[in-house]
Design a protein around this motif. Sequence first.
Motif, PDB file in Angstrom:
ATOM      1  N   UNK A 100       0.967  -1.650   0.068  1.00 17.21           N
ATOM      2  CA  UNK A 100      -0.339   0.123   0.290  1.00 17.21           C
ATOM      3  C   UNK A 100       0.636   1.605   0.052  1.00 17.21           C
ATOM      4  N   UNK A 101       0.690   1.976  -0.409  1.00 17.03           N
ATOM      5  CA  UNK A 101       1.171   3.399  -0.503  1.00 17.03           C
ATOM      6  C   UNK A 101       1.134   4.300   0.804  1.00 17.03           C
ATOM      7  N   UNK A 102       2.210   3.237   1.621  1.00 18.08           N
ATOM      8  CA  UNK A 102       1.709   4.218   2.923  1.00 18.08           C
ATOM      9  C   UNK A 102       3.130   4.445   3.611  1.00 18.08           C
ATOM     10  N   UNK A 103       3.332   4.822   4.744  1.00 18.88           N
ATOM     11  CA  UNK A 103       4.878   5.335   5.141  1.00 18.88           C
ATOM     12  C   UNK A 103       4.300   4.063   6.249  1.00 18.88           C
ATOM     13  N   UNK A 104       2.973   3.083   6.470  1.00 20.86           N
ATOM     14  CA  UNK A 104       3.206   2.340   7.402  1.00 20.86           C
ATOM     15  C   UNK A 104       3.982   1.039   7.305  1.00 20.86           C
ATOM     16  N   UNK A 129      11.014   5.018   1.417  1.00 19.34           N
ATOM     17  CA  UNK A 129      10.801   5.677   0.616  1.00 19.34           C
ATOM     18  C   UNK A 129      10.645   4.814  -0.812  1.00 19.34           C
ATOM     19  N   UNK A 130      12.158   4.292  -1.038  1.00 19.80           N
ATOM     20  CA  UNK A 130      12.192   3.416  -1.661  1.00 19.80           C
ATOM     21  C   UNK A 130      11.116   2.475  -2.310  1.00 19.80           C
ATOM     22  N   UNK A 176       9.433  11.148   9.009  1.00 21.34           N
ATOM     23  CA  UNK A 176      10.229  11.254   7.956  1.00 21.34           C
ATOM     24  C   UNK A 176      10.687  10.685   6.392  1.00 21.34           C
ATOM     25  N   UNK A 177       9.940  10.024   6.017  1.00 25.85           N
ATOM     26  CA  UNK A 177       9.568   8.608   5.125  1.00 25.85           C
ATOM     27  C   UNK A 177       8.556  10.149   4.371  1.00 25.85           C
ATOM     28  N   UNK A 217       6.574  13.191  -0.388  1.00 30.60           N
ATOM     29  CA  UNK A 217       5.896  14.215  -0.718  1.00 30.60           C
ATOM     30  C   UNK A 217       6.153  15.111  -1.368  1.00 30.60           C
ATOM     31  N   UNK A 218       7.796  15.465  -1.240  1.00 23.63           N
ATOM     32  CA  UNK A 218       8.908  16.683  -1.313  1.00 23.63           C
ATOM     33  C   UNK A 218       9.134  16.104  -2.753  1.00 23.63           C
TER      34      UNK A 218
END
Length: 319
Positions: free
Chosen positions: A237-241, A245-246, A291-292, A297-298
């Motif tokens: 899933x597109x989630x930092x959980x 980052x990669x 951080x991720x 987002x950046x």
Amino acid sequence: MDVKLLVVIHAEEEFDWDQGFNSRNTAVTHHHALIPFMGELIDTGAKITLAMDYPFVESAGGREVIAHYQNNAAQCVEFAAHLHPWVNPPDITHGQSVTDFESYPCNLAPDLEYEKISRLTDKIHAVSGVSPVTYLAGRYGCGPATSEHLRALGYQVDLSISAYCDFSHQQGPDFSEYTNAPFVDNAVQHIPHTSSWLSVSKRIEKKANLCPAWCRTINSKRFTRFIAKAFRLSRHRLSPEGNDLSQLQAITQAQMAIGQQVFVLSFHSPSLVAGMTPYVPTSKDCERLKYTTHRYIEWFQRELGGKIILAKDMAVSQG
């Protein structure tokens, strides 16, 4: 490619995910972490769809978040609805707990599902002064009657589908043959939460993402499951959980390779405090998640030239 990103926060109460669904778990104490982090994301150019459930809106902490963003950067925050049926009136509990089956809103009687969405809608309007137009079913539990309910209550966008995912083992909905492609049903724009199949073989990865029915077939047989394992075919899933980052970049690139233009990055608000969700057992995990999220987002804006929008900007009336 003109790509768009929705940043969706599941704003909800705090509870032990391993202990089932109990109507007594209504505390919201993580607002002290949520308010500044939302501000940091907005400073990087983000807009945030804050999908709020009933305990969040009713709590002092949740109301503090709402009040803060009513007066600061209101144009960057959308107040949306998020239904956790076990803590949303009218009560369905027999004692305090509900079953897995009852935890999915779409499994409730249609009249009860409608009434719960209606009560939540009224509560958000009463506290924020805004009638929400974007809806997210708790546990991604949308079903045959949900679009009709949403249309009747003035909703224009639904975020409840989880692409490529099957929750039927918990008596939930099966989205395993859905891609991330937005679609309109009953005048409601449906935007799936972004997921993607990834593999060391780009050919298999692309086939799985374009043809989810094929992917489901190969994962249903012992021999082809072995092949899928050999090529490290896995869903993310597109989630930092649970992703770094990669991995988020790989998910995005895999979906862009099949023409996907709209992405949903999401996480649960309690994940901003150590120990409140399984994804962040330590403070280091919390910092890694933050951080991720920042870096992704950046990257999305800088490297992809992507635009960050609110969910309501995808409404059918907005084109």
